[in-house]
Design an enzyme around this catalytic site. Sequence first.
Site, PDB file in Angstrom:
ATOM      1  N   HIS A 181      49.345 -71.551 -17.603  1.00  0.00           N
ATOM      2  CA  HIS A 181      50.376 -70.658 -18.619  1.00  0.00           C
ATOM      3  C   HIS A 181      49.596 -70.564 -20.064  1.00  0.00           C
ATOM      4  O   HIS A 181      49.735 -69.820 -20.796  1.00  0.00           O
ATOM      5  CB  HIS A 181      51.613 -70.937 -18.853  1.00  0.00           C
ATOM      6  CG  HIS A 181      52.181 -70.154 -19.429  1.00  0.00           C
ATOM      7  ND1 HIS A 181      53.180 -69.201 -18.088  1.00  0.00           N
ATOM      8  CD2 HIS A 181      53.116 -70.354 -20.053  1.00  0.00           C
ATOM      9  CE1 HIS A 181      53.711 -69.374 -19.511  1.00  0.00           C
ATOM     10  NE2 HIS A 181      53.656 -69.630 -20.590  1.00  0.00           N
TER      11      HIS A 181
ATOM     12  N   TYR B  44      44.450 -69.978 -19.866  1.00  0.00           N
ATOM     13  CA  TYR B  44      44.578 -69.047 -18.431  1.00  0.00           C
ATOM     14  C   TYR B  44      42.916 -69.407 -18.052  1.00  0.00           C
ATOM     15  O   TYR B  44      41.651 -68.777 -18.534  1.00  0.00           O
ATOM     16  CB  TYR B  44      43.800 -67.589 -19.918  1.00  0.00           C
ATOM     17  CG  TYR B  44      45.014 -67.199 -20.163  1.00  0.00           C
ATOM     18  CD1 TYR B  44      45.500 -66.102 -19.640  1.00  0.00           C
ATOM     19  CD2 TYR B  44      45.942 -67.310 -21.056  1.00  0.00           C
ATOM     20  CE1 TYR B  44      46.928 -65.164 -19.556  1.00  0.00           C
ATOM     21  CE2 TYR B  44      47.037 -66.862 -21.515  1.00  0.00           C
ATOM     22  CZ  TYR B  44      47.494 -65.532 -21.062  1.00  0.00           C
ATOM     23  OH  TYR B  44      48.721 -65.222 -21.335  1.00  0.00           O
TER      24      TYR B  44
ATOM     25  N   LYS C 262      53.505 -56.405 -26.427  1.00  0.00           N
ATOM     26  CA  LYS C 262      53.146 -57.068 -25.454  1.00  0.00           C
ATOM     27  C   LYS C 262      53.794 -57.538 -24.320  1.00  0.00           C
ATOM     28  O   LYS C 262      55.205 -56.662 -24.236  1.00  0.00           O
ATOM     29  CB  LYS C 262      53.063 -58.177 -26.218  1.00  0.00           C
ATOM     30  CG  LYS C 262      52.216 -59.396 -24.650  1.00  0.00           C
ATOM     31  CD  LYS C 262      52.066 -60.266 -25.818  1.00  0.00           C
ATOM     32  CE  LYS C 262      51.021 -61.213 -25.286  1.00  0.00           C
ATOM     33  NZ  LYS C 262      50.960 -62.543 -25.640  1.00  0.00           N
TER      34      LYS C 262
ATOM     35  N   HIS D 243      58.667 -64.300 -17.465  1.00  0.00           N
ATOM     36  CA  HIS D 243      59.300 -65.726 -17.391  1.00  0.00           C
ATOM     37  C   HIS D 243      59.910 -66.039 -15.988  1.00  0.00           C
ATOM     38  O   HIS D 243      61.040 -65.888 -15.663  1.00  0.00           O
ATOM     39  CB  HIS D 243      60.439 -65.689 -18.394  1.00  0.00           C
ATOM     40  CG  HIS D 243      60.321 -66.375 -20.203  1.00  0.00           C
ATOM     41  ND1 HIS D 243      61.680 -66.622 -20.129  1.00  0.00           N
ATOM     42  CD2 HIS D 243      59.222 -66.866 -20.256  1.00  0.00           C
ATOM     43  CE1 HIS D 243      60.988 -68.412 -21.366  1.00  0.00           C
ATOM     44  NE2 HIS D 243      59.487 -68.103 -20.895  1.00  0.00           N
TER      45      HIS D 243
ATOM     46  N   ASP E 116      54.097 -67.212 -33.913  1.00  0.00           N
ATOM     47  CA  ASP E 116      55.403 -68.240 -33.073  1.00  0.00           C
ATOM     48  C   ASP E 116      54.903 -69.003 -32.215  1.00  0.00           C
ATOM     49  O   ASP E 116      53.990 -69.303 -32.121  1.00  0.00           O
ATOM     50  CB  ASP E 116      56.638 -66.986 -32.612  1.00  0.00           C
ATOM     51  CG  ASP E 116      55.493 -66.588 -31.215  1.00  0.00           C
ATOM     52  OD1 ASP E 116      54.372 -66.263 -31.664  1.00  0.00           O
ATOM     53  OD2 ASP E 116      55.601 -66.667 -29.561  1.00  0.00           O
TER      54      ASP E 116
ATOM     55  N   GLN F  54      63.543 -72.920 -28.865  1.00  0.00           N
ATOM     56  CA  GLN F  54      63.080 -71.654 -29.316  1.00  0.00           C
ATOM     57  C   GLN F  54      63.637 -71.013 -30.683  1.00  0.00           C
ATOM     58  O   GLN F  54      64.518 -71.875 -31.367  1.00  0.00           O
ATOM     59  CB  GLN F  54      64.299 -70.578 -28.021  1.00  0.00           C
ATOM     60  CG  GLN F  54      63.731 -70.998 -26.544  1.00  0.00           C
ATOM     61  CD  GLN F  54      63.270 -69.986 -26.619  1.00  0.00           C
ATOM     62  OE1 GLN F  54      62.425 -68.629 -25.884  1.00  0.00           O
ATOM     63  NE2 GLN F  54      61.950 -71.040 -25.896  1.00  0.00           N
TER      64      GLN F  54
ATOM     65  N   GLY G 296      48.791 -58.617 -23.570  1.00  0.00           N
ATOM     66  CA  GLY G 296      48.973 -58.839 -21.680  1.00  0.00           C
ATOM     67  C   GLY G 296      49.233 -60.612 -21.633  1.00  0.00           C
ATOM     68  O   GLY G 296      49.198 -61.344 -22.198  1.00  0.00           O
TER      69      GLY G 296
END
Lengths: 235, 750
Positions: free
Chosen positions: B42, B45, B84, B88, B261, B307, B532
């Site tokens: 995740h 990659y 982008k 989820h 973020d 979050q 992506g």
Amino acid sequence: MSQMPRFGVVRFPGSNCDQDAYHVIKDLLQCDVNYLWHAEPDLKRSDIVVIPGGFSYGDYLRCGAVARFAPVMDEVRRHAERGGIVLGICNGFQILCEAHMLPGALVRNSNCKFICRTVQVRVESSDTPFTSHYAKDFVASIPIAHGEGCYVADADVLAELESRQRVIFRYTSTSKVDSDGNPNGSLNNIAGICNEGRNVLGMMPHPERACSTLLGSADGLILFKSLSMALHAAK
Amino acid sequence: MNLQAALEMGLNEAEYEKVVGILNRTPTLTELGMFGVMWSEHCGYKYSRPVLSLFKNYKEAQESGALENAGVIPLDDELGIVFKMESHNHPSAVEPFQGAATGVGGILRDIFTMGARPVANLNSLRFGPLSDVRNRYLLEHAVAGIAHYGNCVGVPTVAGEVVFNPCYNGNPLVNAMAVGVVERKHVASAAAGPAGSPVIYVGSATGKDGIHGATFASVELGPDSESKRPNVQMGDPFTEKLLIEATLEALATGYISGIQDMGAAGLTCSTCEMAAKAGLGMDVDIRKVPLREQDMTPYEIMLSESQERMLCTAIPGHEADVISVFHKWGLHAAVIGKVTDDGLVRIRDLGQVVAEVPARSLTDECPTYYLEASQPAYIDEIQAFDTNALPSSEALECPLTPTQCLERLLDSPNIASKRWITEQYDSMVQTQTVHLPGADAAVLQIRGAQRGIAMKVDGNGRYCYLDPFTGAQIAVIEAARNVACTGARPAAVTDNLNFANPEKPTGFWQFRRAVEGIAQATEVLGTPVVSGNVSFYNETPNGPIYPTPTIGMVGIIDDPSRSCGAAFAEEGDTIVLLQAYDHVEHGLGGSEYLSVIHEIEAGRPPQVDLQAERRLQEFLVQAIGKGMLASCHDVSDGGIAVTLAECCMLGGVGALVLMNPSSWEEHTTASLLFGEAQGRVVVTLKSEEAFEQLKEMAAEQQITAHWLGTVGGEFLRIASGTNDLISADITAMAQIWQDAIPRRMAAVAH
């Protein structure tokens, strides 16, 4: 010469239609406009206060329930008591009800879902500074976007609103049967009401979203044009 | 710490040995957790990277260290478009509301962390059939979650797609895309500022939610997946709205040197990525992190996926200026450490070092695997299916008339109106939406700019199951065609690659073939993949999903007021079919018709001619720019009959259509009406005279313009030669089309 009013658009944490209302007033009406910060009890000499749509304070507890306690709201209340003009759109309408500046309440839509679509509303009275440029019974196409827009009030209040022509916008439909066009279950198909002095208006539809034919309708611009002439009309 | 702990965190034995080698000692629990998430597929990659290098932009960005949170393309001289898409899927499978909501929140942060104001949300959803109560539950709550988050943050949800197929039972797909607009000279970077810069944590306080979410996303869903509910994060769109406004305001001060973020792998990912990107280190004390509960261990704080949080570095001496902006918006903001020049991410707990890891070892040294790929056994058999062997209506073996077939297709939730879904999304806030959901593509007029943006998400899992290379190419050309149908030039792509377990050779083969297809198609169309996301392990004990790459296409329109819609406009308008390929094949393989009417999912997807598609798109942009077209709608799922029906229903008017048999003489009634051959668009013109002009213009681009008929009346009538094929009342058709989803969902309410 008419005197152009100065507008103030309130920003609560979570307001999200503030920039759209500001844009219409500044760029399309070409009037003076300031943002009014929720934490500051200062209307910046605004003649007209707009309480925009959005999710003030996340709509936590209840839509508008927290916003009514914001420092700026004391000033808004005093402004209204002096006869100053206050426009509450969507969340703004909910806040005005929570603040008891307008009667009744807005509860969950009858289908229990958020609804975003363009609806037809009939102008029930031109006798307000918000609707003076509309012909009475004009049917305006204006979008709604809310989860809690079902207007409720007890029978006495409804009777009072109706008898004093304080229902300003009513949902209707092309079939002419008003209830067919009622998206949320509002009593008496009410989309917008004013106070006794007719200087405070709350409405669920978003007139600031109906100010350009490219975006679907310019029927809401008439409301802002009415407001831009409000001081002139009052003299 | 031992191997057993490493295995539980998703590392394998060789990877554990590599960690020990990098550190030259046994890792602490916190360090092991950091490697576990950063070296998961995740975040790292590790399986997809070699294949993704087929995307030129990705390869170049990877090699030059310029890989940012999202891609940027120019809108005009001053403004850029940032966009982008991200999945989820796993969280949404176990907790659809929060899973989908936080999907929206996460992708929005990727946009505004670059200094862009988010202007649009899109989504691509997949569920099992609505006949199953679990799937109705998933749709109901995923849509509510997207609405809850997107509506509250004040970013319109303007377009998307929803497809139902049994292969998504137990493993729905929720792909969220966001688009933002940024001043090109003020694009924010995710690289940390120079050594000595203060590191500032902003946003929500950190809690124990979402720990190991990234690891959860990197395994197959199983019977115990429900127990992973605590791995799902909780979203608070109100805080996100404040974070958007505060971040953009803080960036405007000019005192922020780097910002990222906190998404998957939270503080671990943001510290090591920001440091690695700058070639520097970071020294951070986790006790300075605002916490929701005080008894959190360093491990939990570093791995929490709470979050609505960001990490930034400020220009030394100006930390107070940055912090005051976030405080004004009622958000946490605290200096938690500083940038160092030793290349190490050093994590302290009240001063005591609990982890000390080379930043680059977590990012650049993530192991890369070259997995084995082999073509699945089913491919040959299923592609051999001959659609000519189908029972035909001429032979009366098909029990349905063509009109009944059309009605059946309009009732298929895949083709049906998605209004039940899209009306729950605020699609109009920010007052820039020219084309609302339901159009071929959404079109935004950007305030303060002449040009507008068009955007669309597309994917076809069934085609990709039958042939991942061609299926993925069709996703690209269809998304581009949709954008071109509004009059916008397709410009660039973000993709979300949803696949099964890549560690199985057949799963990896599907992935590689699809990426090869996308790489080739985007290159020919001149629409590079600029961002992506990869989502593997989309399989349950019942099997893998269909390979489902989804394509988010962004286009630019010079004058949004000239953009074109799909609805038939006026009675008397001339209907024309534009055809870009010389030969129109039957196009029934893998079609919605074959699936809905014959309950067969087999054959080969339609053939693709990328050059012809490009010519068609250029022609559409030209014709719409000149104001020649009154409407424009592409032919896709359900073929020409469904396209015409949609144009009629959207316009509230009928049409009289004659399919000239000489052009299609080798076709069956089914392929004529419902075949999904590519490279076709239905347009209308104001006059018959305009047809000759259009035909000439089209011929220059090797595109054939067929006269089809006239708009008018209350029926859609389609005839071929002297045979009436279809005669359907528009109002009745619209009723079927509008009711298909609400009718099925009504079972939930009771």
